[in-house]
Design a protein around this motif. Structure first.
Motif, PDB file in Angstrom:
ATOM      1  N   TRP A   5     -10.281   0.591  -0.586  1.00 28.91           N
ATOM      2  CA  TRP A   5      -9.014   0.019  -1.047  1.00 28.91           C
ATOM      3  C   TRP A   5      -9.238  -1.411  -1.515  1.00 28.91           C
ATOM      4  O   TRP A   5     -10.033  -2.149  -0.941  1.00 28.91           O
ATOM      5  CB  TRP A   5      -7.991  -0.015   0.092  1.00 28.91           C
ATOM      6  CG  TRP A   5      -7.399   1.313   0.430  1.00 28.91           C
ATOM      7  CD1 TRP A   5      -8.033   2.348   1.069  1.00 28.91           C
ATOM      8  CD2 TRP A   5      -6.080   1.766   0.174  1.00 28.91           C
ATOM      9  NE1 TRP A   5      -7.173   3.396   1.227  1.00 28.91           N
ATOM     10  CE2 TRP A   5      -5.961   3.064   0.685  1.00 28.91           C
ATOM     11  CE3 TRP A   5      -4.974   1.177  -0.431  1.00 28.91           C
ATOM     12  CZ2 TRP A   5      -4.790   3.798   0.608  1.00 28.91           C
ATOM     13  CZ3 TRP A   5      -3.802   1.912  -0.514  1.00 28.91           C
ATOM     14  CH2 TRP A   5      -3.723   3.211   0.000  1.00 28.91           C
ATOM     15  N   THR A  63     -10.505  -7.232  -1.224  1.00 27.34           N
ATOM     16  CA  THR A  63     -11.025  -5.916  -0.872  1.00 27.34           C
ATOM     17  C   THR A  63     -10.662  -5.578   0.564  1.00 27.34           C
ATOM     18  O   THR A  63     -10.458  -6.464   1.389  1.00 27.34           O
ATOM     19  CB  THR A  63     -12.548  -5.861  -1.049  1.00 27.34           C
ATOM     20  OG1 THR A  63     -13.149  -6.827  -0.190  1.00 27.34           O
ATOM     21  CG2 THR A  63     -12.932  -6.142  -2.499  1.00 27.34           C
ATOM     22  N   GLU A  64     -10.608  -4.273   0.817  1.00 25.49           N
ATOM     23  CA  GLU A  64     -10.242  -3.794   2.141  1.00 25.49           C
ATOM     24  C   GLU A  64     -11.101  -2.592   2.501  1.00 25.49           C
ATOM     25  O   GLU A  64     -11.934  -2.155   1.727  1.00 25.49           O
ATOM     26  CB  GLU A  64      -8.758  -3.435   2.163  1.00 25.49           C
ATOM     27  CG  GLU A  64      -7.880  -4.638   1.824  1.00 25.49           C
ATOM     28  CD  GLU A  64      -6.413  -4.307   1.788  1.00 25.49           C
ATOM     29  OE1 GLU A  64      -5.993  -3.379   2.504  1.00 25.49           O
ATOM     30  OE2 GLU A  64      -5.698  -4.978   1.042  1.00 25.49           O
ATOM     31  N   LYS A  77      -6.942  -4.808  -3.739  1.00 22.73           N
ATOM     32  CA  LYS A  77      -5.807  -5.304  -4.507  1.00 22.73           C
ATOM     33  C   LYS A  77      -6.381  -6.120  -5.646  1.00 22.73           C
ATOM     34  O   LYS A  77      -7.251  -6.966  -5.432  1.00 22.73           O
ATOM     35  CB  LYS A  77      -4.888  -6.179  -3.647  1.00 22.73           C
ATOM     36  CG  LYS A  77      -3.980  -5.379  -2.764  1.00 22.73           C
ATOM     37  CD  LYS A  77      -2.878  -6.247  -2.197  1.00 22.73           C
ATOM     38  CE  LYS A  77      -1.921  -5.345  -1.447  1.00 22.73           C
ATOM     39  NZ  LYS A  77      -0.664  -6.024  -1.164  1.00 22.73           N
ATOM     40  N   TRP A 107     -14.986  -1.112  -9.027  1.00 23.00           N
ATOM     41  CA  TRP A 107     -14.796  -1.974  -7.852  1.00 23.00           C
ATOM     42  C   TRP A 107     -14.962  -3.443  -8.230  1.00 23.00           C
ATOM     43  O   TRP A 107     -14.126  -4.280  -7.927  1.00 23.00           O
ATOM     44  CB  TRP A 107     -15.797  -1.583  -6.763  1.00 23.00           C
ATOM     45  CG  TRP A 107     -15.626  -2.370  -5.509  1.00 23.00           C
ATOM     46  CD1 TRP A 107     -16.230  -3.544  -5.179  1.00 23.00           C
ATOM     47  CD2 TRP A 107     -14.749  -2.065  -4.426  1.00 23.00           C
ATOM     48  NE1 TRP A 107     -15.798  -3.979  -3.958  1.00 23.00           N
ATOM     49  CE2 TRP A 107     -14.892  -3.084  -3.470  1.00 23.00           C
ATOM     50  CE3 TRP A 107     -13.867  -1.018  -4.172  1.00 23.00           C
ATOM     51  CZ2 TRP A 107     -14.179  -3.085  -2.278  1.00 23.00           C
ATOM     52  CZ3 TRP A 107     -13.170  -1.021  -2.983  1.00 23.00           C
ATOM     53  CH2 TRP A 107     -13.325  -2.043  -2.054  1.00 23.00           C
ATOM     54  N   GLN A 148      -5.083   5.557  -7.521  1.00 22.34           N
ATOM     55  CA  GLN A 148      -6.349   6.108  -7.037  1.00 22.34           C
ATOM     56  C   GLN A 148      -7.195   6.513  -8.229  1.00 22.34           C
ATOM     57  O   GLN A 148      -6.722   7.188  -9.139  1.00 22.34           O
ATOM     58  CB  GLN A 148      -6.063   7.329  -6.163  1.00 22.34           C
ATOM     59  CG  GLN A 148      -7.310   7.962  -5.594  1.00 22.34           C
ATOM     60  CD  GLN A 148      -6.966   9.109  -4.659  1.00 22.34           C
ATOM     61  OE1 GLN A 148      -6.070   9.005  -3.844  1.00 22.34           O
ATOM     62  NE2 GLN A 148      -7.678  10.207  -4.800  1.00 22.34           N
ATOM     63  N   SER A 168      -2.307  -2.333  -5.682  1.00 23.21           N
ATOM     64  CA  SER A 168      -3.237  -1.651  -4.774  1.00 23.21           C
ATOM     65  C   SER A 168      -3.938  -0.506  -5.492  1.00 23.21           C
ATOM     66  O   SER A 168      -3.300   0.289  -6.195  1.00 23.21           O
ATOM     67  CB  SER A 168      -2.479  -1.088  -3.570  1.00 23.21           C
ATOM     68  OG  SER A 168      -1.982  -2.116  -2.776  1.00 23.21           O
ATOM     69  N   TRP A 169      -5.237  -0.420  -5.286  1.00 19.94           N
ATOM     70  CA  TRP A 169      -6.082   0.624  -5.882  1.00 19.94           C
ATOM     71  C   TRP A 169      -6.917   1.267  -4.789  1.00 19.94           C
ATOM     72  O   TRP A 169      -7.305   0.613  -3.825  1.00 19.94           O
ATOM     73  CB  TRP A 169      -7.040   0.018  -6.898  1.00 19.94           C
ATOM     74  CG  TRP A 169      -6.383  -0.602  -8.090  1.00 19.94           C
ATOM     75  CD1 TRP A 169      -5.812  -1.841  -8.158  1.00 19.94           C
ATOM     76  CD2 TRP A 169      -6.245  -0.022  -9.375  1.00 19.94           C
ATOM     77  NE1 TRP A 169      -5.328  -2.061  -9.427  1.00 19.94           N
ATOM     78  CE2 TRP A 169      -5.580  -0.964 -10.187  1.00 19.94           C
ATOM     79  CE3 TRP A 169      -6.619   1.204  -9.919  1.00 19.94           C
ATOM     80  CZ2 TRP A 169      -5.274  -0.709 -11.523  1.00 19.94           C
ATOM     81  CZ3 TRP A 169      -6.324   1.441 -11.257  1.00 19.94           C
ATOM     82  CH2 TRP A 169      -5.657   0.496 -12.038  1.00 19.94           C
ATOM     83  N   GLN A 170      -7.238   2.539  -4.982  1.00 17.61           N
ATOM     84  CA  GLN A 170      -8.207   3.244  -4.155  1.00 17.61           C
ATOM     85  C   GLN A 170      -9.338   3.708  -5.075  1.00 17.61           C
ATOM     86  O   GLN A 170      -9.083   4.427  -6.040  1.00 17.61           O
ATOM     87  CB  GLN A 170      -7.584   4.475  -3.503  1.00 17.61           C
ATOM     88  CG  GLN A 170      -6.467   4.181  -2.548  1.00 17.61           C
ATOM     89  CD  GLN A 170      -5.868   5.481  -2.046  1.00 17.61           C
ATOM     90  OE1 GLN A 170      -6.556   6.302  -1.457  1.00 17.61           O
ATOM     91  NE2 GLN A 170      -4.585   5.670  -2.307  1.00 17.61           N
ATOM     92  N   HIS A 185       0.815  -1.217   0.000  1.00 18.27           N
ATOM     93  CA  HIS A 185       0.000   0.000   0.000  1.00 18.27           C
ATOM     94  C   HIS A 185       0.848   1.266   0.000  1.00 18.27           C
ATOM     95  O   HIS A 185       0.311   2.367  -0.055  1.00 18.27           O
ATOM     96  CB  HIS A 185      -0.917   0.033   1.223  1.00 18.27           C
ATOM     97  CG  HIS A 185      -2.055  -0.930   1.137  1.00 18.27           C
ATOM     98  ND1 HIS A 185      -2.829  -1.094   0.024  1.00 18.27           N
ATOM     99  CD2 HIS A 185      -2.556  -1.790   2.052  1.00 18.27           C
ATOM    100  CE1 HIS A 185      -3.749  -2.005   0.248  1.00 18.27           C
ATOM    101  NE2 HIS A 185      -3.597  -2.450   1.466  1.00 18.27           N
ATOM    102  N   SER A 220      -0.188   3.243  -4.467  1.00 20.38           N
ATOM    103  CA  SER A 220      -1.439   2.704  -5.002  1.00 20.38           C
ATOM    104  C   SER A 220      -1.906   3.592  -6.136  1.00 20.38           C
ATOM    105  O   SER A 220      -1.428   4.713  -6.313  1.00 20.38           O
ATOM    106  CB  SER A 220      -2.510   2.629  -3.904  1.00 20.38           C
ATOM    107  OG  SER A 220      -2.799   3.928  -3.426  1.00 20.38           O
TER     108      SER A 220
END
Length: 157
Positions: free
Chosen positions: A105, A100-101, A107, A91, A78, A113-115, A73, A76
């Motif tokens: 957030w 998912t987080e 992966k 998403w 965004q 990692s993406w936001q 992280h 990432s």
């Protein structure tokens, strides 16, 4: 002026990953696929070495490095989303095969990692009324996938 191009490292999935990303993110396309001219750590002669692509209007490179490295992280990607439909689309697509987080957030299946961030979130969080911004922050912290309607409801109180 110098240009900055993020380079994403893959063991051998650079072309697959680039095609996956451009299929999901608007204003994206593959620019060039460079093949290895000789056997190299990233693959045999003729295999994909790197892929240059546009992702959401920005330039990226995906490199087959031949070794697996884990993303963290600490960096990432965004994505600013204009509405819930865009949040849902990105998403669902990016998290498929990944994880998912909290707070938008995730992966993707390649470990990147993406936001996923609703455009209106910054405005709600910066409301001069601390009670409103606190409610929005509390709501955001309770979410996994961003829910714009719930964030706006929290803002209204």
């Amino acid at each position: 002026m110098s240009k900055i191009t993020p380079c994403l490292w893959y063991e051998s999935e650079a072309e697959e990953a680039a095609n996956f990303y451009v299929s999901l993110v608007p204003d994206s396309r593959i620019l060039h696929v460079q093949r290895n001219p000789v056997d190299a750590p990233g693959g045999k002669a003729g295999t994909v070495l790197l892929v240059e692509f546009i992702l959401g209007g920005g330039r990226f490179t995906a490199l087959n490095g031949g070794m697996k490295f884990e993303y963290t992280h600490a960096i990432s990607l965004q994505i600013d989303c204009k509405d819930q439909a865009e949040v849902d689309h990105l998403w669902d697509g990016l998290s498929a095969g990944g994880s998912t987080e909290q707070c938008g957030w995730l992966k993707d299946r390649y470990g990147v990692s993406w936001q996923i961030v609703p455009s209106m979130l910054a405005k709600l969080l910066s409301d001069p009324d601390p009670a409103r911004s606190q409610r929005v922050m509390t709501e955001m912290l309770s979410q996994i996938k961003p829910d714009i309607a719930a964030l706006e409801a929290a803002h209204r109180g």
